[in-house]
Design an enzyme around this catalytic site. Structure first.
Site, PDB file in Angstrom:
ATOM      1  N   GLY A   1     -23.691 -30.353  -9.861  1.00 50.46           N
ATOM      2  CA  GLY A   1     -24.227 -29.009  -9.627  1.00 50.46           C
ATOM      3  C   GLY A   1     -25.240 -28.999  -8.503  1.00 50.46           C
TER       4      GLY A   1
ATOM      5  N   SER B   1     -24.385 -26.901  -5.157  1.00 53.56           N
ATOM      6  CA  SER B   1     -24.267 -25.614  -4.458  1.00 53.56           C
ATOM      7  C   SER B   1     -24.631 -24.444  -5.366  1.00 53.56           C
ATOM      8  CB  SER B   1     -22.829 -25.410  -3.965  1.00 53.56           C
ATOM      9  OG  SER B   1     -22.410 -26.514  -3.225  1.00 53.56           O
TER      10      SER B   1
ATOM     11  N   SER C   1     -16.934 -28.215  -9.351  1.00 55.43           N
ATOM     12  CA  SER C   1     -15.617 -28.716  -9.750  1.00 55.43           C
ATOM     13  C   SER C   1     -15.662 -29.211 -11.198  1.00 55.43           C
ATOM     14  CB  SER C   1     -15.186 -29.864  -8.836  1.00 55.43           C
ATOM     15  OG  SER C   1     -15.080 -29.425  -7.512  1.00 55.43           O
TER      16      SER C   1
ATOM     17  N   GLU D   1     -20.481 -39.789  -1.157  1.00 54.85           N
ATOM     18  CA  GLU D   1     -19.615 -38.626  -1.297  1.00 54.85           C
ATOM     19  C   GLU D   1     -18.756 -38.377  -0.062  1.00 54.85           C
ATOM     20  OE1 GLU D   1     -21.692 -35.218  -2.869  1.00 54.85           O
ATOM     21  OE2 GLU D   1     -20.022 -33.900  -2.371  1.00 54.85           O
TER      22      GLU D   1
HETATM   23  C1  LIG Z   1     -12.774 -27.391  -3.300  1.00 56.14           C
HETATM   24  C2  LIG Z   1     -14.279 -27.363  -3.345  1.00 56.14           C
HETATM   25  C3  LIG Z   1     -14.936 -28.061  -4.354  1.00 56.14           C
HETATM   26  C4  LIG Z   1     -16.339 -28.040  -4.418  1.00 56.14           C
HETATM   27  N1  LIG Z   1     -16.958 -28.710  -5.429  1.00 56.14           N
HETATM   28  C5  LIG Z   1     -18.308 -28.668  -5.519  1.00 56.14           C
HETATM   29  C6  LIG Z   1     -18.974 -29.320  -6.617  1.00 56.14           C
HETATM   30  O1  LIG Z   1     -18.350 -29.936  -7.472  1.00 56.14           O
HETATM   31  N2  LIG Z   1     -20.323 -29.213  -6.678  1.00 56.14           N
HETATM   32  C7  LIG Z   1     -21.054 -28.538  -5.742  1.00 56.14           C
HETATM   33  O2  LIG Z   1     -22.280 -28.520  -5.845  1.00 56.14           O
HETATM   34  N3  LIG Z   1     -20.454 -27.902  -4.708  1.00 56.14           N
HETATM   35  C8  LIG Z   1     -19.102 -27.945  -4.574  1.00 56.14           C
HETATM   36  N4  LIG Z   1     -18.469 -27.296  -3.537  1.00 56.14           N
HETATM   37  C9  LIG Z   1     -19.264 -26.479  -2.614  1.00 56.14           C
HETATM   38  C10 LIG Z   1     -19.394 -27.042  -1.214  1.00 56.14           C
HETATM   39  O3  LIG Z   1     -20.256 -28.154  -1.195  1.00 56.14           O
HETATM   40  C11 LIG Z   1     -19.902 -25.893  -0.320  1.00 56.14           C
HETATM   41  O4  LIG Z   1     -18.832 -24.952  -0.235  1.00 56.14           O
HETATM   42  C12 LIG Z   1     -20.284 -26.343   1.067  1.00 56.14           C
HETATM   43  O5  LIG Z   1     -21.418 -27.168   1.022  1.00 56.14           O
HETATM   44  C13 LIG Z   1     -20.569 -25.135   1.999  1.00 56.14           C
HETATM   45  O6  LIG Z   1     -21.473 -24.263   1.403  1.00 56.14           O
HETATM   46  P1  LIG Z   1     -21.136 -22.678   1.305  1.00 56.14           P
HETATM   47  O7  LIG Z   1     -19.791 -22.527   0.692  1.00 56.14           O
HETATM   48  O8  LIG Z   1     -22.294 -22.032   0.633  1.00 56.14           O
HETATM   49  O9  LIG Z   1     -21.023 -22.186   2.812  1.00 56.14           O
HETATM   50  P2  LIG Z   1     -22.230 -21.805   3.761  1.00 56.14           P
HETATM   51  O10 LIG Z   1     -23.286 -22.841   3.714  1.00 56.14           O
HETATM   52  O11 LIG Z   1     -22.628 -20.378   3.498  1.00 56.14           O
HETATM   53  O12 LIG Z   1     -21.526 -21.871   5.187  1.00 56.14           O
HETATM   54  C14 LIG Z   1     -20.656 -20.828   5.644  1.00 56.14           C
HETATM   55  C15 LIG Z   1     -20.177 -21.217   7.028  1.00 56.14           C
HETATM   56  O13 LIG Z   1     -21.321 -21.295   7.926  1.00 56.14           O
HETATM   57  C16 LIG Z   1     -21.346 -22.567   8.549  1.00 56.14           C
HETATM   58  N5  LIG Z   1     -22.732 -23.030   8.669  1.00 56.14           N
HETATM   59  C17 LIG Z   1     -23.710 -22.964   7.716  1.00 56.14           C
HETATM   60  N6  LIG Z   1     -24.843 -23.538   8.170  1.00 56.14           N
HETATM   61  C18 LIG Z   1     -24.576 -23.988   9.421  1.00 56.14           C
HETATM   62  C19 LIG Z   1     -25.340 -24.691  10.405  1.00 56.14           C
HETATM   63  N7  LIG Z   1     -26.609 -25.047  10.185  1.00 56.14           N
HETATM   64  N8  LIG Z   1     -24.737 -24.992  11.580  1.00 56.14           N
HETATM   65  C20 LIG Z   1     -23.453 -24.653  11.820  1.00 56.14           C
HETATM   66  N9  LIG Z   1     -22.667 -23.985  10.926  1.00 56.14           N
HETATM   67  C21 LIG Z   1     -23.224 -23.650   9.746  1.00 56.14           C
HETATM   68  C22 LIG Z   1     -20.570 -23.487   7.621  1.00 56.14           C
HETATM   69  O14 LIG Z   1     -20.040 -24.600   8.320  1.00 56.14           O
HETATM   70  C23 LIG Z   1     -19.488 -22.580   7.075  1.00 56.14           C
HETATM   71  O15 LIG Z   1     -18.418 -22.506   7.993  1.00 56.14           O
HETATM   72  C24 LIG Z   1     -17.078 -27.312  -3.442  1.00 56.14           C
HETATM   73  C25 LIG Z   1     -16.414 -26.617  -2.434  1.00 56.14           C
HETATM   74  C26 LIG Z   1     -15.025 -26.633  -2.386  1.00 56.14           C
HETATM   75  C27 LIG Z   1     -14.330 -25.865  -1.277  1.00 56.14           C
END
Ligand SMILES: Cc1cc2nc3c(=O)[nH]c(=O)nc-3n(C[C@H](O)[C@H](O)[C@H](O)COP(=O)(O)OP(=O)(O)OC[C@H]3O[C@@H](n4cnc5c(N)ncnc54)[C@H](O)[C@@H]3O)c2cc1C
Length: 388
Positions: free
Chosen positions: A140, A142, A174, A258
């Protein structure tokens, strides 16, 4: 000039012995096991099986064979095996598309985190159960407003007389609906405190009152990640992992585990494998050959990092390079499979490749997001090279 960050990239220049008599023997054991498992219908090969192939029964079988936590000390249920032997086992399982998601996080980062930061009581309680495949963890980190910018998480842990009260929400977790515990990153600091000192890792019992888990449907209609809310959830003091306020540093260490493993470039391997050994076609051979060449380079890079994962400094920059290149390759492999699927003349092969392709395509949007997006990986690399 060599800075600590560019020194991290020098890992790729190291010479290592990837195959030893031990790894060769272990590979053979895993292949025999997988052939039996296929024959007995214990598994159906699939792309992305390390994250979506959740089978507690299969994980328990692997635990029985000593393939979970194999590098951990024997006194905690491990086998004291070398990191390269573990690497070989992971490669075999991933290449076969085996359903290993139930225990993947435990083996990859929960166990190592407990070994590094856990109390003796936590190690004794959790590690043997993880190694048997009896207990599963979700991660946990995100939150709805905090993914890339983990430092802004808002799930708060407040001190109580007997421990902590957790309130907030996690998202994209996940297998939160199928795990007994979550390793959560929570905010324990006071407002205005530096991020580096304001966060803490806690182990949360997912059956505790106040937790609601809502699975989120994915593109292909399946569910695997979830939204989790915490409403005054009680966590005892003994469930804090490491020091209070040290969560940010602990999580940074975890990200090396990771981001650098072979799951970052082998998610689509069962599909790529379906494109080999199907007769000569120069243009197809060139496409598939380029994938195989890139896979072999990534394998060499990832294996070198695995040597450093137990060291004092997490190879975060090198791991970011592997994750960026590896997940880019995974997406490219889908384009190549789409291009060449119609040329397959063997009907059975075409059906199987088409199934792998369908599965890979519906999971592909997550490849470059999960574990930190590729934009974030490139930011880390650029920062290390001094070009950001
Ligand atoms: C299949 C899957 C499984 C997952 N499992 C887990 C899990 O088990 N536990 C968990 O905690 N999380 C999990 N996640 C979450 C994952 O870690 C996040 O989706 C990821 O870190 C991106 O965060 P966000 O979705 O909030 O996107 P955001 O951070 O909002 O980003 C949105 C977009 O903006 C871009 N962006 C953001 N900041 C910057 C920057 N500084 N410079 C350039 N570009 C930027 C990103 O690259 C992205 O394209 C999972 C995600 C997926 C897709």
């Amino acid at each position: 000039m060599t800075t600590p960050a560019t020194a991290d990239l020098n890992i790729f220049r190291e010479s290592i012995t990837a195959e030893t008599p031990e790894t060769v023997a272990e590979r053979a054991r895993v292949r025999d096991f997988l052939a039996d498992a296929l024959e007995q219908g214990l598994m159906t090969p699939a792309c992305d099986s390390w994250l979506s192939g959740h089978s507690p029964a299969f994980s328990r079988e692997l635990g029985r064979h000593g393939w979970i936590g194999m590098t951990w000390p024997a006194c905690y249920g491990g086998r004291d095996a070398s990191t390269m032997t573990r690497f070989a086992v992971m490669e075999e399982l991933l290449a076969a598309g085996a359903p290993v998601a139930a225990h993947w996080f435990s083996d990859r980062q929960i166990g190592p985190g407990l070994l590094r930061h856990g109390t003796e009581a936590q190690r004794q309680f959790f590690l043997p159960a993880l190694a048997r495949g009896d207990v599963f963890f979700c991660i946990g980190m995100s939150e709805p407003e905090s993914g890339s910018d983990l430092g802004s998480i808002r799930t708060r842990a407040t001190r109580t007389d007997t421990g902590w009260s957790i309130t907030g929400a996690k998202i994209w977790t996940s297998h939160a609906d199928k795990s007994q515990f979550m390793l959560a990153l929570v905010r324990t600091g006071v407002p205005g405190q530096k991020t580096t000192d304001a966060l803490t890792q806690v182990i949360i019992d997912m059956s505790a009152p106040g937790i609601t888990v809502r699975p989120i449907e994915m593109l292909g209609g399946r569910t695997h990640f979830c939204e989790v809310t915490f409403d005054d959830v009680h966590v005892e003091d003994v469930m804090v992992l490491g020091a209070v306020g040290n969560g940010w540093r602990q999580v940074l260490g975890e990200l090396g585990f990771e981001r650098s493993g072979p799951e970052r470039f082998l998610s689509t391997f069962p599909m790529v494998d379906g494109l080999t050994g199907i007769g000569a076609n120069p243009a197809r051979d060139a496409d598939v050959g380029s994938l195989v060449a890139r896979l072999s380079v990534l394998r060499a890079m990832s294996a070198r990092i695995s040597h450093h994962l137990d060291g004092p400094v997490a190879p975060g920059v090198a791991a970011a390079v592997v994750k960026d290149l590896g997940t880019t390759l995974e997406n490219d492999s889908i384009q190549i499979a789409r291009r060449w699927l119609p040329t397959l003349t063997d009907a059975a092969r075409r059906v199987q490749l088409s199934e792998h392709l369908h599965h890979a395509q519906t999971h592909a949007p997550g490849f470059t997001l999960r574990g930190g997006t590729n934009e974030i990986m490139r930011g880390i690399i650029a920062g290390a090279l001094g070009v950001s």
